[in-house]
Motif scaffolding. Structure first.
Motif, PDB file in Angstrom:
ATOM      1  N   VAL A   1       0.860  -1.088  -0.021  1.00 54.50           N
ATOM      2  CA  VAL A   1       0.122  -0.035  -0.048  1.00 54.50           C
ATOM      3  C   VAL A   1       0.930   1.313  -0.044  1.00 54.50           C
ATOM      4  CG1 VAL A   1      -1.871   1.351   1.151  1.00 54.50           C
ATOM      5  CG2 VAL A   1      -1.946  -1.159   1.256  1.00 54.50           C
ATOM      6  N   HIS A   2       0.803   1.967  -0.871  1.00 48.74           N
ATOM      7  CA  HIS A   2       1.384   3.438  -1.107  1.00 48.74           C
ATOM      8  C   HIS A   2       0.554   4.633  -0.727  1.00 48.74           C
ATOM      9  CE1 HIS A   2       5.151   1.601  -2.870  1.00 48.74           C
ATOM     10  NE2 HIS A   2       4.048   0.754  -3.341  1.00 48.74           N
ATOM     11  N   ALA A   3       0.880   5.114   0.552  1.00 46.69           N
ATOM     12  CA  ALA A   3      -0.239   6.183   0.935  1.00 46.69           C
ATOM     13  C   ALA A   3       0.489   7.551   0.952  1.00 46.69           C
ATOM     14  CB  ALA A   3      -0.440   5.807   2.511  1.00 46.69           C
ATOM     15  N   PHE A   4      -0.227   8.576   0.232  1.00 47.58           N
ATOM     16  CA  PHE A   4       0.253   9.892   0.139  1.00 47.58           C
ATOM     17  C   PHE A   4      -0.663  10.807   0.963  1.00 47.58           C
ATOM     18  CE2 PHE A   4       1.380   7.293  -3.623  1.00 47.58           C
ATOM     19  CZ  PHE A   4       2.516   8.127  -3.968  1.00 47.58           C
ATOM     20  N   GLU A   5      -0.070  11.696   1.829  1.00 47.38           N
ATOM     21  CA  GLU A   5      -0.713  12.635   2.915  1.00 47.38           C
ATOM     22  C   GLU A   5       0.412  13.938   2.726  1.00 47.38           C
ATOM     23  OE1 GLU A   5      -2.769  14.921   5.034  1.00 47.38           O
ATOM     24  OE2 GLU A   5      -3.499  13.215   4.236  1.00 47.38           O
ATOM     25  N   PRO A   6      -0.302  15.093   2.294  1.00 50.24           N
ATOM     26  CA  PRO A   6       0.538  16.162   2.139  1.00 50.24           C
ATOM     27  C   PRO A   6       1.001  17.049   3.438  1.00 50.24           C
ATOM     28  CG  PRO A   6      -1.644  16.721   1.462  1.00 50.24           C
ATOM     29  CD  PRO A   6      -1.514  15.185   1.758  1.00 50.24           C
ATOM     30  N   PHE A   7      -0.232  16.863   4.445  1.00 50.22           N
ATOM     31  CA  PHE A   7       0.326  17.491   5.666  1.00 50.22           C
ATOM     32  C   PHE A   7       1.069  16.942   6.752  1.00 50.22           C
ATOM     33  CE2 PHE A   7      -3.799  19.148   3.907  1.00 50.22           C
ATOM     34  CZ  PHE A   7      -3.491  20.608   3.622  1.00 50.22           C
ATOM     35  N   ARG A   8       1.952  17.577   7.202  1.00 56.65           N
ATOM     36  CA  ARG A   8       3.421  17.038   7.812  1.00 56.65           C
ATOM     37  C   ARG A   8       2.552  16.332   9.296  1.00 56.65           C
ATOM     38  NH1 ARG A   8       6.122  19.442  12.195  1.00 56.65           N
ATOM     39  NH2 ARG A   8       5.200  21.102  11.724  1.00 56.65           N
TER      40      ARG A   8
END
Length: 438
Positions: free
Chosen positions: A224-231
């Motif tokens: 699973v490749h998970a992307f989340e922009p907020f630190r």
């Protein structure tokens, strides 16, 4: 990602944080759990310069046995919530077992006490009904039952899960604390769209409400490749992956769009009641408008966020499923992922609020149809399911029903009232009849 959708609300009726129909806990279970918890409290492997009695073979085996029992027959029956946090308050959920997050409880039937390698038990022999309606009786005990191990029914034997989220997150953090995921119906539906060993992409992963169950569904051989922009939200995502001991998740602290760039943006304020999941990366409200028009709260200081194309990333093998929830950036995500989509032809689930306007804004749906030859249909309020289309006799493009598993349909037949017994194990058994024994 504003709220728990009606899809979840209908499925969640009757769920509570504890079970009143479990077999009563025995005194042996309680005393065994306390003894193991005391062992963990007292064990100090570093004592005597790592030469203490704790590292002898007997104690190491006892340590492993305690880990195994506390995840299975001696697991806590009651969920617990702990408050923590230094710079902002957090809530840690421990021992979540209901409603079921995944089918990991069934998978443990055929693993050794480390929960990694196959044990010596043969599923085909234990589940063989020639021994009786519940297989070989000597295979089972008070936890590992025919229903769990052969049928895959985790409703009475779910593995304990753990989550941490900002205490003032009244949307996703609240839902994960209550349900073990963001939206239960969507979580179950997404799990029916992939199998063990698949590669899945979670765009807009937030604290991992879907990342965790999807990682369990595809198993150690999947990804699973998970992307989340907020630190700070990204830090919670990583914490939840670690808390649940998931080895197959790859996380990226980036937003996905049409080009690589740096964006100065407001970020969620985690010291106030807030909807961090509803904060955009691009085209943000100003601070005052965010509060008055969208009930969102930003930190005073902006942060520099990284935006990249999905096509800039490489994956070890074919991508089976992409889930997208990115607050009005779904078109940019897809345009920056054209090569990935055309090469892999994954199933795609995304939130697209514009399509549900009156009249509907079809920009996203039409782009998927024209540029990628995908057909999109509404599956819940604000949610679209898109799959590669097939040529119709009249030359048009129609949905290819052969790409949609039966278990996926069961979730939505439940919403219409056609199916009354919606359970995760039942939906997944329609996708893969032997899933419990694999």
């Amino acid at each position: 990602m504003w709220r728990r959708h009606w899809l979840c609300i209908l499925l969640c009726q009757g769920f509570s944080s504890a079970r009143d129909d479990w077999r009563p806990e025995s005194e042996g279970e309680r005393s065994g759990r306390k003894a193991c918890e005391l062992r963990f409290f007292q064990t100090d492997f570093a004592a005597e310069n790592f030469q203490s009695k704790w590292l002898n073979q007997k104690n190491k085996l006892a340590f492993i046995q305690c880990l195994y029992h506390l995840r299975t027959r001696w697991r806590h029956r009651e969920k617990e919530i702990f408050a923590g946090g230094i710079h902002y308050p957090t809530l840690v959920t421990a021992h979540h077992t209901w409603p079921p997050v995944s089918t990991s409880g069934a998978k443990l039937c055929w693993l050794d006490q480390l929960g990694v390698h196959r044990n010596s038990i043969e599923p085909s022999d234990c589940c063989d009904q020639r021994y009786g309606p519940k297989g070989r009786p000597d295979c089972w005990d008070e936890y590992f039952t025919y229903e769990l191990c052969c049928v895959g029914d985790v409703n009475l034997a779910e593995m304990p899960h753990y989550f941490v989220a900002p205490a003032f997150d009244i949307n996703v953090g609240n839902a994960v604390r209550q349900l073990g995921t963001f939206d239960l119906g969507q979580s179950y539906a997404l799990q029916t769209l992939c199998r063990s060993g698949d590669v899945v992409i979670d765009v807009g992963a937030n604290v991992g409400g879907f990342t965790v169950p999807l990682a369990e569904r595809v198993g150690p051989e999947g990804e699973v490749h998970a992307f989340e922009p907020f630190r700070k939200v990204f830090q919670h995502l990583n914490a939840n992956v670690a808390l649940n001991g998931l080895s197959n998740v790859y996380t990226y602290n980036v937003a996905l769009g049409t080009a690589e760039e740096k964006v100065l943006a407001y970020v969620p304020d985690l010291t106030n009641f807030n909807f961090p999941s509803a904060i955009r990366v691009l085209d943000q409200f100003g601070p005052e408008a965010a509060v008055s028009e969208a009930n969102l709260r930003y930190e005073e200081r902006q942060e520099t966020l990284t935006v990249r194309r999905l096509d800039d990333f490489s994956f070890s093998r074919r991508v089976q499923l992409i889930k997208i929830d990115v607050e009005f950036m779904e078109l940019q995500v897809v345009l920056g992922a054209k090569s990935t989509i055309l090469q892999n032809k994954p199933l795609i689930w995304m939130e697209n609020e514009a399509y549900f306007d009156d009249p509907p804004n079809r920009t996203f749906v039409d782009t998927m149809h024209r540029d990628l030859r995908y057909v999109c249909t509404a599956v819940a309020r604000l949610e679209l399911f898109c799959a590669p289309g097939k040529e119709a006799p009249n030359g048009g493009l129609v949905q290819d029903d052969g790409l949609i598993p039966a278990g996926f349909r069961r979730v939505f037949r439940h919403l219409s009232g056609e199916v009354k017994d919606m359970h995760l194990w039942r939906a997944l058994s329609e996708v893969d009849p032997d899933f419990a024994a694999k």
